[in-house]
Structures are given as C-alpha cells and as structure tokens.
Enzyme design. Sequence first.
Site, PDB file in Angstrom:
ATOM      1  N   GLY A   1       0.670  -1.235  -0.108  1.00 33.43           N
ATOM      2  CA  GLY A   1       0.009  -0.001  -0.002  1.00 33.43           C
ATOM      3  C   GLY A   1       0.651   1.124   0.067  1.00 33.43           C
TER       4      GLY A   1
ATOM      5  CD  GLU B   1      -0.070  -8.520  -0.654  1.00 36.89           C
ATOM      6  OE1 GLU B   1      -0.910  -7.855  -0.304  1.00 36.89           O
ATOM      7  OE2 GLU B   1      -0.082  -9.981  -0.523  1.00 36.89           O
TER       8      GLU B   1
ATOM      9  CE1 TYR C   1      -7.189  -0.353  -5.745  1.00 30.45           C
ATOM     10  CE2 TYR C   1      -5.587   1.460  -5.659  1.00 30.45           C
ATOM     11  CZ  TYR C   1      -5.712   0.055  -5.210  1.00 30.45           C
ATOM     12  OH  TYR C   1      -4.939  -0.537  -4.414  1.00 30.45           O
TER      13      TYR C   1
ATOM     14  NE  ARG D   1      -3.004   3.878  -3.450  1.00 29.36           N
ATOM     15  CZ  ARG D   1      -4.041   4.452  -2.952  1.00 29.36           C
ATOM     16  NH1 ARG D   1      -4.730   5.533  -3.207  1.00 29.36           N
ATOM     17  NH2 ARG D   1      -4.640   3.744  -1.914  1.00 29.36           N
TER      18      ARG D   1
ATOM     19  CB  CYS E   1     -28.050  12.945 -13.272  1.00 28.82           C
ATOM     20  SG  CYS E   1     -29.434  13.995 -12.724  1.00 28.82           S
TER      21      CYS E   1
END
Length: 476
Positions: free
Chosen positions: A270, A312, A416, A315, A386
């Site tokens: 992360g 891991e 993401y 991003r 909308c």
Amino acid sequence: MASTAPQPRRLSAPDDANALAPLVWPTTASRNEAGDLVIAGRDASSLAAEFGTPLYVVDESEARTRAARITRAFDVAAAAAGTSVTVYYAGKAFLSAAVVRWMIDEGLAVDVCTGGELAVALAAGAEPARLGFHGNNKSIAEIERAVAVGVGAIVIDSEIEIERVAQAAARAGRVQPVRLRVNSGVHASTHEFLATAHEDQKFGVSLERAVELGSRIRSHGSLDFLGLHCHIGSQIFDSAGFAESAERLLAAHAELSRTAPVPELNLGGGFGIAYTADDEPSPIEEIARGIVTAVVNGCREHGVPVPKLAFEPGRSIIGPAGVTLYTVGTVKPVPIEGGVRHYVSIDGGMSDNARTALYGADYSARIASRVSDAAPVLVRVAGKHCESGDIVVDAEYLPGDVTPGDLLAVPATGAYCWSLASNYNHVPRPPVVAVRDGVARVIVHGETEQQLLARDAGLEASDGPLGHRTIEGNPA
C-alpha cells in the site's frame, strides 16, 4: 475570470498553472513547442483525435520502470539481511492482459482477489505458482479453481476458510500453500499510523488468534503453512507503520516457529504516490530499508532466523503511469456564500473515476491541449453525471481562460480508476491506451452504446408480451 471561492489549505496559487509537478506526472510527461501535453512521445491532442475522450492513457515504460525499481529496492534490502523477497503486483489496482505481461517481464508475481481477476491473469499467461489469491469471502468455486490450477498461495482470511481450502485441496489431491491474514492492530495512511489493540475491519483474523489458527492450518495434511500476512492500509508514505506491524507479527511468527519452520512473512504494502504537488512519499529504497531493518531487529529479539519476505506495493506501480484525458464541455461561475466558485465540467466523471466521490481523494489537473499566460483561477472539475457529488478534482488552479473544447488531463489515475469504473447513467466505459516510445495501442477496448443495449434483455428479439424487436430495428 477570477475566483473568490475558499482556498483549500493545501493549495496555493501557482506561478505557472501550466507546469507539471515532477512526482505527480509520468517521468516522460512534458510540453511540446505547441504547448501540448506529451506522454511517452505522444501528444494529448493526437491521442484524443485518434481514440476520443474520456481516455485512459498508461505510460508503459513508467509502469515497467516503477515495477523494476520497487523490486530492486526490496531485493537489495533483503539480500543485505540474508534473505529473499517476492513482490506482488496488485491486480485490483488495474488488471489487463498487457499489464500482467509487463509485470511478469519485470519479475513480479501477481496478486488477485476474485475469480475474474484469476481468469485474466491465467489467460495472460501468468504462471499459477506466481499468483497469490486474496479475498475475505472467496466462494467455494473460486477456492476450488485456485487449488486446481496450482495457485502459489491462497491467503486464508477467516477461520472458516481453513476448512474450505483444506477440503478443496484434499478433494483435488493437492497440498495447497497458504498464508494466514492477521490484523496487527496497526492502521496507516500517508505518513501517520494508529496502533491499537484491535482493528475493526472485515479482513483477516485477530493477532491474538494467529498462533492458534496457524497451528490449526498445520493440522491439515492438505495445507502447507507459509506464514503470516498483514496489510496495514494504503497510500502510506514511510516505513514507520510497517515497522510497528512487523514487531507485533514477529511475536506470533516466533511462537509458531518453535514447533515448525515458518518460511515466510508477508507485510503487505500500500505504498503511497503523489496525487498533488503537496504529496511527498519517501523514496521506495528508504521504505524498503526501513521495513527490512525492522524485521531483522525483531527476529534478533525473538531469536528466530529472518524469513523470506513478501510485499504488495499496490498503486505505487501503476498509479503514476496513468493519465486520463477529458474534453471540457462547460465553464460555469456559481455564486456561493462569500464568493463565486468556477465549475469546469468534463465529458467523464464518477463513472471513470469514482475515487473522489467515494473517498474524497485529491487529484491534480492541467489543460493538455495548450499553454496559457492567463492568471491562475481556482476551479472545481466536475463530471457530467446526474449527481451533485460527481466531482473529479475538488480544487485546482487552472489558467483563467479555460474554455469549452480544451483538453484536460488528470494525472495519477492508473490505479483504481478503470477498476472502479461503471456505467452510471448508461455511460460507456472509456478505452485504455498504452503509450511507449511514441506508439499508442489499445489494451482495453472502450464500450459502445450498442454494447450497453445488447445486455438489456428487454431489447432482445422476441415476440413476447412487449413485442420488442432486436436492438437493430425500431420498436414495434
């Protein structure tokens, strides 16, 4: 135009509203002589002309380079500690066959968390043994398929999954390697972390039960216990939270090691990226050294050998490689209490980038089709949906002459955004284009309205009660 809207604390008016902040944009990003944004040798105007907007653009070299750099940083740190490391690409950030192949080429393993992600990785040619399978509610079918194809590690997320994975492996006549996900009580985000006795979340088991459940995993002949796994958060800028989490996990790791070897420790990832010029994540080399040093110190304290490590990065590999291109449709001054807010509306929105609406995420933006010497003005970049919460960039300074027809680029959208994309308001999802050395190619096809209609069973050819004909024809 001038803005009198309240200025966010993190923002200040830039000297140049055309400038590209180095940590936010791909390293290949620049302006050409015409002022056009250029990514990996292709200018934004030509990309928009060829593929339309909205358009996800991924700098292939940026993604590959970041993958290689992160892997090298952990390899060096691990080697200095006398161990080795496996780095997993997080499929949930953005998964396509091309990206899987890039990651394989750069020596990474791949982490998946659903049957669909597993299918993509396998179809792209990933070796099953180089895959990890996460998920807090893996179905029996997903577990059985993962076991059958020989996935390298299944992350057991709950007590009930121990029996499910063990039974699936026994039925398949296999010994399935597994990890046990543990909540260390450390939660981290950006450069801050909170350490508590318990962590209230849907993932993993409590640290207090790690030894008990690890021992239960070992009681099954069809399971091979690799070790503990922990994930403390995302968008993390330094190693402090990881060090605290490692210290807690190693106590359980050491206790389990007294009865049998525990070959591995997975500390998650992360690692954060810069979404705005104010974000300053630590260099990955510094983070890697900090985490591995904490593991070495903890192992020395508990009298156990340093295990193999796994991480891991999330991003941090693909996020900075992505830029989304939009076309400006309207520019609207809106009176608010104490002033005026300027809304710049684009032809995409929360259907292609839900993160601002979901998490209050911050993004940057720049005009991509030209440069301007107009004074910077504070704007809010809104989508076309909308929904009042359909905001892509909550606050940014753009040249005051931003106008309909301008191309707008939002950086750091590689992670993401496509993964979370939807058809809200029946808007087709955009294509994804990879760019490298001036060459652009589609790696994920965009959708068409015809494809959306094709999924509507009420428009299928039939002589049913509504008498509808095929979508190619006119209603009866």
